[in-house]
Write a protein that holds these residues in place. Sequence first.
Motif, PDB file in Angstrom:
ATOM      1  N   GLY A 662       0.851  -1.196   0.005  1.00 47.27           N
ATOM      2  CA  GLY A 662       0.060  -0.043   0.127  1.00 47.27           C
ATOM      3  C   GLY A 662       0.865   1.294   0.030  1.00 47.27           C
ATOM      4  N   GLU A 663       2.203   1.262   0.038  1.00 44.56           N
ATOM      5  CA  GLU A 663       2.986   2.244  -0.100  1.00 44.56           C
ATOM      6  C   GLU A 663       3.942   2.401  -1.503  1.00 44.56           C
ATOM      7  OE1 GLU A 663       4.408   3.408   4.287  1.00 44.56           O
ATOM      8  OE2 GLU A 663       4.599   1.325   4.074  1.00 44.56           O
ATOM      9  N   ILE A 664       4.042   3.679  -1.774  1.00 40.29           N
ATOM     10  CA  ILE A 664       4.926   3.627  -2.784  1.00 40.29           C
ATOM     11  C   ILE A 664       6.681   3.689  -2.342  1.00 40.29           C
ATOM     12  CG2 ILE A 664       5.853   5.522  -4.698  1.00 40.29           C
ATOM     13  CD1 ILE A 664       3.095   6.893  -4.416  1.00 40.29           C
ATOM     14  N   ILE A 665       7.068   2.673  -2.994  1.00 40.12           N
ATOM     15  CA  ILE A 665       8.578   2.496  -2.787  1.00 40.12           C
ATOM     16  C   ILE A 665       9.402   2.895  -3.980  1.00 40.12           C
ATOM     17  CG2 ILE A 665       8.005   0.525  -1.343  1.00 40.12           C
ATOM     18  CD1 ILE A 665       8.787  -1.388  -3.698  1.00 40.12           C
ATOM     19  N   GLU A 666       8.857   3.295  -5.119  1.00 41.55           N
ATOM     20  CA  GLU A 666       9.705   3.715  -6.252  1.00 41.55           C
ATOM     21  C   GLU A 666       8.599   4.237  -7.229  1.00 41.55           C
ATOM     22  OE1 GLU A 666      12.133   0.661  -8.150  1.00 41.55           O
ATOM     23  OE2 GLU A 666      12.390  -0.441  -6.590  1.00 41.55           O
ATOM     24  N   SER A 667       9.182   5.304  -7.908  1.00 43.67           N
ATOM     25  CA  SER A 667       8.531   5.936  -9.005  1.00 43.67           C
ATOM     26  C   SER A 667       9.573   6.445 -10.074  1.00 43.67           C
ATOM     27  CB  SER A 667       7.578   7.091  -8.593  1.00 43.67           C
ATOM     28  OG  SER A 667       8.477   7.963  -7.833  1.00 43.67           O
ATOM     29  N   GLY A 668       9.167   6.645 -11.275  1.00 48.61           N
ATOM     30  CA  GLY A 668       9.663   7.086 -12.570  1.00 48.61           C
ATOM     31  C   GLY A 668       9.296   6.506 -13.639  1.00 48.61           C
ATOM     32  N   ASN A 669      10.200   6.890 -14.873  1.00 50.43           N
ATOM     33  CA  ASN A 669      10.075   6.262 -16.006  1.00 50.43           C
ATOM     34  C   ASN A 669      10.713   4.785 -16.097  1.00 50.43           C
ATOM     35  OD1 ASN A 669      12.442   6.678 -16.783  1.00 50.43           O
ATOM     36  ND2 ASN A 669      11.753   8.685 -17.736  1.00 50.43           N
ATOM     37  N   HIS A 670      10.389   4.087 -17.173  1.00 56.29           N
ATOM     38  CA  HIS A 670      11.011   2.858 -17.151  1.00 56.29           C
ATOM     39  C   HIS A 670      12.623   2.720 -17.209  1.00 56.29           C
ATOM     40  CE1 HIS A 670      11.656  -1.515 -18.496  1.00 56.29           C
ATOM     41  NE2 HIS A 670      12.706  -0.822 -19.481  1.00 56.29           N
ATOM     42  N   ASP A 671      13.142   3.823 -17.836  1.00 61.00           N
ATOM     43  CA  ASP A 671      14.743   3.979 -17.821  1.00 61.00           C
ATOM     44  C   ASP A 671      15.186   4.135 -16.469  1.00 61.00           C
ATOM     45  OD1 ASP A 671      14.842   2.985 -20.568  1.00 61.00           O
ATOM     46  OD2 ASP A 671      14.642   5.197 -21.332  1.00 61.00           O
ATOM     47  N   GLU A 672      14.534   5.084 -15.964  1.00 61.16           N
ATOM     48  CA  GLU A 672      14.887   5.570 -14.829  1.00 61.16           C
ATOM     49  C   GLU A 672      14.795   4.305 -13.496  1.00 61.16           C
ATOM     50  OE1 GLU A 672      13.602  10.365 -15.175  1.00 61.16           O
ATOM     51  OE2 GLU A 672      12.089   8.878 -13.966  1.00 61.16           O
ATOM     52  N   LEU A 673      13.872   3.858 -13.512  1.00 61.04           N
ATOM     53  CA  LEU A 673      13.707   2.750 -12.692  1.00 61.04           C
ATOM     54  C   LEU A 673      14.434   1.510 -12.948  1.00 61.04           C
ATOM     55  CD1 LEU A 673       9.826   2.552 -12.279  1.00 61.04           C
ATOM     56  CD2 LEU A 673      11.486   3.690 -10.521  1.00 61.04           C
ATOM     57  N   LYS A 679      13.590  -2.625  -7.057  1.00 64.83           N
ATOM     58  CA  LYS A 679      12.597  -3.692  -7.123  1.00 64.83           C
ATOM     59  C   LYS A 679      12.064  -3.499  -8.401  1.00 64.83           C
ATOM     60  CE  LYS A 679       9.364  -6.304  -5.253  1.00 64.83           C
ATOM     61  NZ  LYS A 679       8.588  -5.961  -4.098  1.00 64.83           N
ATOM     62  N   TYR A 680      11.954  -2.510  -9.076  1.00 66.58           N
ATOM     63  CA  TYR A 680      11.309  -2.665 -10.437  1.00 66.58           C
ATOM     64  C   TYR A 680      12.330  -3.409 -11.377  1.00 66.58           C
ATOM     65  CZ  TYR A 680       9.383  -0.998 -15.079  1.00 66.58           C
ATOM     66  OH  TYR A 680       9.099  -1.177 -16.286  1.00 66.58           O
ATOM     67  N   TYR A 681      13.462  -3.124 -11.137  1.00 66.84           N
ATOM     68  CA  TYR A 681      14.388  -3.893 -11.984  1.00 66.84           C
ATOM     69  C   TYR A 681      14.511  -5.253 -11.811  1.00 66.84           C
ATOM     70  CZ  TYR A 681      19.182  -5.479 -13.363  1.00 66.84           C
ATOM     71  OH  TYR A 681      20.285  -6.077 -14.094  1.00 66.84           O
ATOM     72  N   GLN A 682      14.424  -5.747 -10.552  1.00 66.25           N
ATOM     73  CA  GLN A 682      14.090  -7.271 -10.254  1.00 66.25           C
ATOM     74  C   GLN A 682      12.930  -7.750 -10.682  1.00 66.25           C
ATOM     75  OE1 GLN A 682      14.434  -6.905  -5.737  1.00 66.25           O
ATOM     76  NE2 GLN A 682      16.520  -7.026  -5.736  1.00 66.25           N
ATOM     77  N   LEU A 683      11.938  -7.026 -10.720  1.00 68.41           N
ATOM     78  CA  LEU A 683      10.651  -7.433 -11.173  1.00 68.41           C
ATOM     79  C   LEU A 683      10.729  -7.507 -12.945  1.00 68.41           C
ATOM     80  CD1 LEU A 683       8.205  -5.286  -9.383  1.00 68.41           C
ATOM     81  CD2 LEU A 683       8.525  -7.762  -9.060  1.00 68.41           C
ATOM     82  N   TYR A 684      11.331  -6.610 -13.362  1.00 70.53           N
ATOM     83  CA  TYR A 684      11.578  -6.775 -14.940  1.00 70.53           C
ATOM     84  C   TYR A 684      12.314  -7.762 -15.364  1.00 70.53           C
ATOM     85  CZ  TYR A 684      11.461  -4.648 -19.471  1.00 70.53           C
ATOM     86  OH  TYR A 684      11.483  -4.752 -21.106  1.00 70.53           O
ATOM     87  N   THR A 685      13.505  -7.699 -14.708  1.00 67.37           N
ATOM     88  CA  THR A 685      14.288  -8.913 -15.351  1.00 67.37           C
ATOM     89  C   THR A 685      14.308 -10.112 -14.794  1.00 67.37           C
ATOM     90  OG1 THR A 685      15.993  -8.521 -13.507  1.00 67.37           O
ATOM     91  CG2 THR A 685      16.572  -6.973 -15.267  1.00 67.37           C
ATOM     92  N   GLY A 686      13.295 -10.506 -13.957  1.00 67.99           N
ATOM     93  CA  GLY A 686      12.791 -11.726 -13.358  1.00 67.99           C
ATOM     94  C   GLY A 686      13.620 -12.193 -12.060  1.00 67.99           C
ATOM     95  N   ALA A 687      14.457 -11.320 -11.413  1.00 65.11           N
ATOM     96  CA  ALA A 687      15.335 -11.634 -10.335  1.00 65.11           C
ATOM     97  C   ALA A 687      14.519 -11.677  -9.271  1.00 65.11           C
ATOM     98  CB  ALA A 687      16.401 -10.442 -10.140  1.00 65.11           C
ATOM     99  N   PHE A 688      13.026 -10.982  -9.248  1.00 68.38           N
ATOM    100  CA  PHE A 688      12.112 -11.171  -8.330  1.00 68.38           C
ATOM    101  C   PHE A 688      10.699 -11.457  -8.839  1.00 68.38           C
ATOM    102  CE2 PHE A 688       8.992  -9.759  -5.322  1.00 68.38           C
ATOM    103  CZ  PHE A 688       9.553 -10.130  -3.799  1.00 68.38           C
TER     104      PHE A 688
END
Length: 691
Positions: A662-673, A679-688
């Motif tokens: 329920g809380e924002i932990i990251e924000s930005g566009n795709h390249d910035e994240l 977290k976003y990098y881990q989700l996108y790359t499948g590391a998480f």
Amino acid sequence: MSEKTPLTEAKAEEEIKEETALQTEESAETSEEPKEEKGKKSKKKPKKNKKGKKEEKELTEEEKKKAEEKKKMKPKDSKKAAKRLLKYLAGQKKWLFVVSLLVILTTIIGVVSTLAMQPVYKILEDVIKTKTMDGSQAMTGIVKWILVMAVAYAISAVFSFLYTRILLTASLKVVANLRRDLFNHLEYLPLSYFDKRKTGEIMSHFISDVSRISDLVSSDFPNIISSSISAVMTLTIMIIMSWKITLTMTAAIIVMVAVVMIITAKCSPLFKKAQQATAECNGYVEEYVRGIKAVKIFCYESRSKEQFRILNENLRKTGVKSNIIGGLMSPLLSMIMRINYALALSFGVWLVLKGQMQLPSLITYLSYAQSYGSPVASIASSYSSFVAALAGAERIFEVLDTDVETDEGKVTLVRLVKNQMGEEVEDENGEYTWKVPNEDGTFKYVPVKCDVDIKNVTFSYVEGTPVLKNVSAHANSGEKLAFVGSTGAGKTTITNLINRFYEIEEGEITIDGISIKEIKKSSLRSSMAFVLQDSRMFGGTIKENIRYGKLDATDEEVVAAAKLANAHSFIEKLPDGYDSELSAEGVNISMGQAQLLNIARTAIADKPLLVLDEATSSVDTRTERLIEKGMDKLMADKTVLVIAHRLSTVRNSENIIVLEGGEIIESGNHDELIALGKKYYQLYTGAFEMT
């Protein structure tokens, strides 16, 4: 929103054991307490009130829950329910008056025609005892009175046929009005009302509860009138014929009235409990049918049968108990009347032997005495049905009394065009504009750009358990704002708040600088188009389902929307094309195809704000690419809010919000994240793995 979970076995078993537990509790409470020896300090025991019940503050949580359930089963205000039901009957008062008149005439004819037997008995007595009349004269007299009775019964039958036909029509109109009001009220109830109830439970109001009211109007209503008049007239004739015998029957009549009152008082909560059990059973069956695929996939058949057995057994037990107690009335009254008849016969014979009463009069009197129990028993039976109908009416009125969605918004959505004079006028073909009222009664017009601003929003479905915590985000007109995160992170809740399915607890959401609380809900929702994960289809043709987004859309617009959503090719391959019929919930097409139709429906609506909640979750990768191409056209010049598990669908978003708990932990566009490497990098790359 997450789908409702099935009724657990533990809960069902608790319900079926409720009665036994309550009886055990009452036995424990009323059992004799051991005497304490004088002068010794006794152990502290639960305090009881004058009735021997524990005080509420001394009750355990389980006992409080059971007491609350028991309280719910009791009628809250039967008189109030009866008065409200009479308002629905008032619409048919002209026909009900005619029915009442016909019922009264039919009853009077039926009661009075029995008196025609007395001259017949007198003729037979004269022939047998005094022989003052020969056989042919006697037969002529008897036939005359029999013809009188036949004519009377024929007239009664005609009247009965007429009022039955009228009542059937009137009852159907009453029920239709009741169903209409119930359905219309459901339209305006908040989403939270449906979240807390099973569909089958709501449907039971339209089926079983309304059916009981229909039975009351069509059959019990004339029966109560007829039986009441018949009972009063019969008793009056009996008093006139022999007040002495009737006086001996008074005690039995008092007992009969007492029996009716006692049994009726017991039946009322039982009938309500039985109808509640019916609703629960219907709710489980509806849930089972909707989830039949999951049941079979996970081999849940045996467990489903067991859960249904428990619910069905609970329904059987409550039904048996209510019907047994209700059914006691007729045999008890019958027994009392038979005893009464025996007393009347004995006393009547004694009067005849004493010369204080004629034999024909006694025979006629006994005919009335024997039939007197029938209207009383009929009233009792009808009254039980009346109580059951009131229980159903009370359940319906509870729904009608549920508060509808509150809407204090004053800003409306209109469409403006400029006329030849250069003045802005409202026209359905114009541009979307917010019509904002000023304090002096005038209006100002704010162009709809759909700049969305979410400011420090906090929200909880359950008090004390926040789903969103101080969430803030912004999307300029024409931008794409995405929310990603694990299941339960609060993504879908944002869509529920932005269209005011639920009201914000803290913070604010504005569109074009206007708080959504100030915008009328109908206007707010008219400014948005949704593509949800649940691709809901309705019975009808594909063309009709697409047109659901714009009811007056032409066939050309329907085809254009389907092409935009890349649904046109699969529709063309169907036997009837756009006129192909969809079965309930679109089960005769694939989930991916249903989602394409859902997107086509959104495309034809052409709203300035687009909300995509897991829009491509039900389609394969190839179809997803086709959809994305069509969505790019659909999203042109529109503000878009995206909620997605598939991160590939949010890459081109101007701003991506990563939620967790329920809380924002990251924000930005795709390249910035991606560069941030969290977290976003881990989700996108499948590391998480996102669950």
